[in-house]
Design a protein around this motif. Structure first.
Motif, mmCIF file in Angstrom:
data_model
loop_
_atom_site.group_PDB
_atom_site.id
_atom_site.type_symbol
_atom_site.label_atom_id
_atom_site.label_comp_id
_atom_site.label_asym_id
_atom_site.label_seq_id
_atom_site.Cartn_x
_atom_site.Cartn_y
_atom_site.Cartn_z
ATOM 1 N N UNK A 1 0.844 -1.202 0.000
ATOM 2 C CA UNK A 1 0.000 0.000 0.000
ATOM 3 C C UNK A 1 0.878 1.251 0.000
ATOM 4 N N UNK A 2 0.241 2.402 0.086
ATOM 5 C CA UNK A 2 0.946 3.682 0.081
ATOM 6 C C UNK A 2 0.613 4.460 1.341
ATOM 7 N N UNK A 3 1.628 5.010 1.990
ATOM 8 C CA UNK A 3 1.414 5.901 3.129
ATOM 9 C C UNK A 3 1.513 7.333 2.617
ATOM 10 N N UNK A 4 0.685 8.203 3.134
ATOM 11 C CA UNK A 4 0.720 9.616 2.757
ATOM 12 C C UNK A 4 1.425 10.402 3.858
ATOM 13 N N UNK A 5 2.463 11.140 3.483
ATOM 14 C CA UNK A 5 3.224 11.963 4.426
ATOM 15 C C UNK A 5 2.824 13.413 4.202
ATOM 16 N N UNK B 1 3.154 14.394 18.315
ATOM 17 C CA UNK B 1 2.663 14.354 19.688
ATOM 18 C C UNK B 1 1.723 13.189 19.992
ATOM 19 N N UNK B 2 1.469 12.343 18.994
ATOM 20 C CA UNK B 2 0.580 11.201 19.232
ATOM 21 C C UNK B 2 1.246 10.161 20.132
ATOM 22 N N UNK B 3 2.550 9.993 19.973
ATOM 23 C CA UNK B 3 3.267 8.997 20.757
ATOM 24 C C UNK B 3 3.167 7.589 20.206
ATOM 25 N N UNK B 4 2.283 7.381 19.218
ATOM 26 C CA UNK B 4 2.084 6.063 18.600
ATOM 27 C C UNK B 4 1.149 6.231 17.398
ATOM 28 N N UNK B 5 1.016 5.185 16.598
ATOM 29 C CA UNK B 5 0.036 5.163 15.514
ATOM 30 C C UNK B 5 -1.351 5.075 16.137
ATOM 31 N N UNK B 6 -2.302 5.844 15.599
ATOM 32 C CA UNK B 6 -3.661 5.924 16.140
ATOM 33 C C UNK B 6 -4.657 5.669 15.005
ATOM 34 N N UNK B 7 -5.678 4.879 15.291
ATOM 35 C CA UNK B 7 -6.692 4.644 14.257
ATOM 36 C C UNK B 7 -7.504 5.914 14.031
ATOM 37 N N UNK B 8 -7.774 6.224 12.751
ATOM 38 C CA UNK B 8 -8.579 7.396 12.409
ATOM 39 C C UNK B 8 -9.992 7.229 12.968
ATOM 40 N N UNK B 9 -10.595 8.319 13.417
ATOM 41 C CA UNK B 9 -11.971 8.249 13.927
ATOM 42 C C UNK B 9 -12.993 8.032 12.803
ATOM 43 N N UNK B 10 -14.199 7.759 13.158
ATOM 44 C CA UNK B 10 -15.352 7.650 12.260
ATOM 45 C C UNK B 10 -15.412 6.352 11.464
ATOM 46 N N UNK B 11 -14.718 5.322 11.923
ATOM 47 C CA UNK B 11 -14.854 3.955 11.403
ATOM 48 C C UNK B 11 -14.649 3.812 9.897
ATOM 49 N N UNK B 12 -13.766 4.599 9.313
ATOM 50 C CA UNK B 12 -13.484 4.465 7.878
ATOM 51 C C UNK B 12 -12.749 3.174 7.582
ATOM 52 N N UNK B 13 -12.994 2.623 6.396
ATOM 53 C CA UNK B 13 -12.286 1.436 5.922
ATOM 54 C C UNK B 13 -11.832 1.719 4.502
ATOM 55 N N UNK B 14 -10.628 1.257 4.150
ATOM 56 C CA UNK B 14 -10.091 1.539 2.819
ATOM 57 C C UNK B 14 -9.106 0.457 2.414
ATOM 58 N N UNK B 15 -8.795 0.451 1.124
ATOM 59 C CA UNK B 15 -7.816 -0.485 0.585
ATOM 60 C C UNK B 15 -6.447 0.156 0.417
ATOM 61 N N UNK B 16 -6.400 1.490 0.374
ATOM 62 C CA UNK B 16 -5.131 2.208 0.240
ATOM 63 C C UNK B 16 -5.375 3.684 0.524
ATOM 64 N N UNK B 17 -4.317 4.410 0.830
ATOM 65 C CA UNK B 17 -4.453 5.865 0.900
ATOM 66 C C UNK B 17 -4.324 6.391 -0.522
ATOM 67 N N UNK C 1 -8.748 8.387 0.671
ATOM 68 C CA UNK C 1 -8.409 6.970 0.639
ATOM 69 C C UNK C 1 -9.157 6.302 -0.512
ATOM 70 N N UNK C 2 -8.587 5.185 -0.992
ATOM 71 C CA UNK C 2 -9.233 4.413 -2.054
ATOM 72 C C UNK C 2 -9.981 3.241 -1.449
ATOM 73 N N UNK C 3 -11.171 3.013 -1.986
ATOM 74 C CA UNK C 3 -11.981 1.865 -1.615
ATOM 75 C C UNK C 3 -12.256 1.105 -2.906
ATOM 76 N N UNK C 4 -11.825 -0.149 -2.948
ATOM 77 C CA UNK C 4 -11.946 -0.891 -4.194
ATOM 78 C C UNK C 4 -11.018 -0.292 -5.241
#
Length: 165
Positions: free
Chosen positions: A78-82, A109-125, A141-144
């Motif tokens: 997959x692809x990470x977006x910076x 300032x997060x201190x760790x990876x955090x799941x995005x709010x609002x229950x989104x699901x995707x196949x890639x950024x 994000x891309x879905x399908x």
């Protein structure tokens, strides 16, 4: 919103973990002049490694390290977006998708990876951007194979995912 080429991850302050490679895309930096997300000419997409490499959990997630040293696991291939929200040439936030389609992000300032709010699901950024006046940020994000969904950050929170394509 389009991704922007970058000279390299080291110059951007991104700690290259197992399998992170730069995938440059065509540049586009014209602000829109309104509140719709637009991107400044600063950053790029990061390719997450492939299964079978050291640090892979199962066959679907590869180990990644954010610019702040936070270790996480994102979907291999997959692809990470910076994102560089303030346009100063450094990474302010990183977004990625896990093998189970959950969307995660990390910032200093997060201190760790955090799941995005609002229950989104995707196949890639897909992309990131911000409004010309700086009041809104967005992650796509891309879905399908063809759907693109967006969450925007304003009023101090990330908002509901909406389909934009």
């Amino acid at each position: 919103m389009r991704t922007i080429p970058n000279a390299g991850l080291a110059a951007a302050g991104v700690s290259v973990a197992v399998g992170l490679l730069l995938a440059a895309q065509p540049a586009s930096a014209a602000p829109t002049g309104d509140n719709s997300p637009a991107k400044q000419p600063v950053f790029s997409t990061i390719q997450v490694g492939t299964a079978g490499q050291a640090g892979v959990t199962g066959a679907r997630d590869c180990r990644v390290t954010s610019p702040w040293g936070h270790v996480g696991y994102l979907k291999c291939g997959s692809h990470a977006q910076a994102a560089d929200w303030d346009g100063n040439g450094t990474v302010d936030e990183v977004f990625g998708v896990t093998g189970n389609r959950h969307i995660w992000h990390d910032w200093k300032n997060a201190g760790k990876w955090v799941e995005m709010p609002n229950s989104g699901r995707a196949d890639d950024t897909y992309d990131w951007g911000w409004s010309h006046n700086g009041t809104r940020r967005a992650i796509d994000v891309k879905v399908g194979s063809s759907q693109v969904w967006r969450s925007e950050f304003y009023s101090s929170k990330w908002h509901t995912w909406t389909r934009v394509r």
